[in-house]
Design a protein around this motif. Sequence first.
Motif, PDB file in Angstrom:
ATOM      1  N   GLU A  84       6.836  24.334  81.462  1.00  0.00           N
ATOM      2  CA  GLU A  84       5.624  24.737  81.602  1.00  0.00           C
ATOM      3  C   GLU A  84       5.378  26.121  81.001  1.00  0.00           C
ATOM      4  O   GLU A  84       4.470  26.508  80.482  1.00  0.00           O
ATOM      5  N   VAL A  85       6.298  27.121  81.586  1.00  0.00           N
ATOM      6  CA  VAL A  85       6.283  28.503  80.859  1.00  0.00           C
ATOM      7  C   VAL A  85       6.266  28.502  79.468  1.00  0.00           C
ATOM      8  O   VAL A  85       5.422  29.137  78.737  1.00  0.00           O
ATOM      9  N   ALA A  86       7.156  27.744  78.861  1.00  0.00           N
ATOM     10  CA  ALA A  86       7.324  27.634  77.198  1.00  0.00           C
ATOM     11  C   ALA A  86       5.985  27.048  76.746  1.00  0.00           C
ATOM     12  O   ALA A  86       5.554  27.600  75.748  1.00  0.00           O
ATOM     13  N   THR A  87       5.401  26.225  77.437  1.00  0.00           N
ATOM     14  CA  THR A  87       4.142  25.438  76.895  1.00  0.00           C
ATOM     15  C   THR A  87       2.955  26.569  76.826  1.00  0.00           C
ATOM     16  O   THR A  87       2.206  27.034  75.916  1.00  0.00           O
ATOM     17  N   ARG A  88       3.075  27.462  78.046  1.00  0.00           N
ATOM     18  CA  ARG A  88       1.791  28.492  78.129  1.00  0.00           C
ATOM     19  C   ARG A  88       2.200  29.636  77.167  1.00  0.00           C
ATOM     20  O   ARG A  88       1.219  30.050  76.644  1.00  0.00           O
ATOM     21  N   LEU A  89       3.315  29.916  76.793  1.00  0.00           N
ATOM     22  CA  LEU A  89       3.770  30.940  76.115  1.00  0.00           C
ATOM     23  C   LEU A  89       3.265  30.492  74.460  1.00  0.00           C
ATOM     24  O   LEU A  89       2.896  31.649  73.604  1.00  0.00           O
ATOM     25  N   THR A  90       3.691  29.276  74.295  1.00  0.00           N
ATOM     26  CA  THR A  90       3.211  28.712  72.968  1.00  0.00           C
ATOM     27  C   THR A  90       1.935  28.675  72.646  1.00  0.00           C
ATOM     28  O   THR A  90       1.240  29.157  71.687  1.00  0.00           O
ATOM     29  N   GLN A  91       1.213  28.261  73.672  1.00  0.00           N
ATOM     30  CA  GLN A  91      -0.441  28.265  73.490  1.00  0.00           C
ATOM     31  C   GLN A  91      -1.147  29.741  73.430  1.00  0.00           C
ATOM     32  O   GLN A  91      -2.056  29.803  72.658  1.00  0.00           O
ATOM     33  N   SER A  92      -0.231  30.533  73.965  1.00  0.00           N
ATOM     34  CA  SER A  92      -0.983  32.149  73.751  1.00  0.00           C
ATOM     35  C   SER A  92      -0.303  32.698  72.610  1.00  0.00           C
ATOM     36  O   SER A  92      -0.612  34.011  72.603  1.00  0.00           O
ATOM     37  N   GLY A  93       0.502  32.092  71.790  1.00  0.00           N
ATOM     38  CA  GLY A  93       0.886  32.803  70.668  1.00  0.00           C
ATOM     39  C   GLY A  93       2.267  33.351  70.769  1.00  0.00           C
ATOM     40  O   GLY A  93       2.817  34.000  69.763  1.00  0.00           O
ATOM     41  N   ARG A  94       2.935  33.615  72.161  1.00  0.00           N
ATOM     42  CA  ARG A  94       4.005  34.372  72.286  1.00  0.00           C
ATOM     43  C   ARG A  94       5.349  33.357  72.365  1.00  0.00           C
ATOM     44  O   ARG A  94       6.615  33.889  72.519  1.00  0.00           O
TER      45      ARG A  94
END
Length: 464
Positions: A202-212
């Motif tokens: 979930e953390v990896a998905t959020r970071l990817t969605q935010s461009g980080r």
Amino acid sequence: MNRTFALFPTLLLVGCVAGPNYRVPPTAVLNDPNISTPFLGQDDARMSQGELPARWWRLYGDPKLDSYVEEALAANTDLRAADANLRRATAIVHEAEAARTMRTNISGQAVGTRVAGPADGLPAPFSYSMEFALSYPLDLAGTIHRGVEAANAQAEATLAARDQVRVLVAAAVTRNYARVCTSNITLAAARHVVEIQKSTLEVATRLTQSGRGTQFDVDRAGAAVHVNNAAIPDILAERKAALYELAALMGRTPADYPKEVETCDVAPALNRPIPVGDGAMLIKRRPDIRSAERLLAAATATIGIEEAELYPKISIGGFAGTAGPADEFLKSASFGFSVGPLVSWSFPNRKAVRARIEQAGADADGALASFDGSVLLAVQQAETALAAYAYARDRLNELELAATAAGRASDDAEKLQRFGRTPFLDVLNAQASFADAQTSLSAARANLIDRQIDLFLALGGGWE
């Protein structure tokens, strides 16, 4: 032949029993001083030289396990078959002992005889005979004595074989009960790892969605979730297999497996050092050694049975009877009796009898070899089980330290990644190490209980 006749008067006077009297040969491995000494592998604080209790599974202090073992000992199909074998062996002993009892025989006949000639056409005269005989075997050569001796030894070997089945059943019940509990512990650990990795996904998905982050990070995290999720069905299958085997051991159908143990999440644990005794206690306790020793006794008695065939069979007894024409039936003159020894001796084929004696002697030598082998195997299995248990305990201690360190490393990697001080790949690697450590730790805990049960099995506990 001369030697046989020379021994015949001696048999009549003193009633010698043919064949050797049984005793454990002085050359037997059992008499080796090294056999009865303390075990090499018991110099460990986790073991004591105390006597192993008959119901060793009670050392775990688990009433549920106690009840399952007792139910299995009452209903297990292998034990029922062993009990039937024991009843048969006991009946054979009774049959052998019955050869010592008085034997009776009653016979009678009526005969009509027609004589050809001038009397042809007249009614045939009838005659009769009736006889009652008693005999008691003196067993001077010891055929019956050795037969009873062999039958008793065989029955005692069968009893020991039944006790061995008890040992195996108790160990199998304990092992499968422990497998259910350790499977649940392993299952909980696997699900915990999966939950951690799902959070990481979930953390990896959020970071990817935010461009980080990158899709690579998401894919790596998702793969870790699926890999560890894939281990769960095997754990569930192993638990189900243990439950079904436990049911079969207890004489139940699979549908009637003990439901209350399905959620067991505390593995059986010993709260004191394992009492292992020493070599002398092991020899007395192991049913397979008792069985081998009794089979040696039976084989020795068989030598006497074969040797007794060289000598006559003598009984003492008598008969009373009446015989004569039908018109003198039961008149005093028709009665007669006799009393005295009855000798029955079919002169044996001495070469054949000697060959059978040699066969019996060879069987006894083979039985001695098997007895020696059972003693050596018992000591070897006990020493091996002691060493395996000690090493399994040491391995578990190291894996507990490794799992603790891997857990800390996984937590630290997550914290460092949040503050941008370590790449996301390090988090995945740390979590993979933690998952491996948890898997190895769960397997080591289950293995330790297996090694404990192997030790109890090698020590021969489970019968009284």
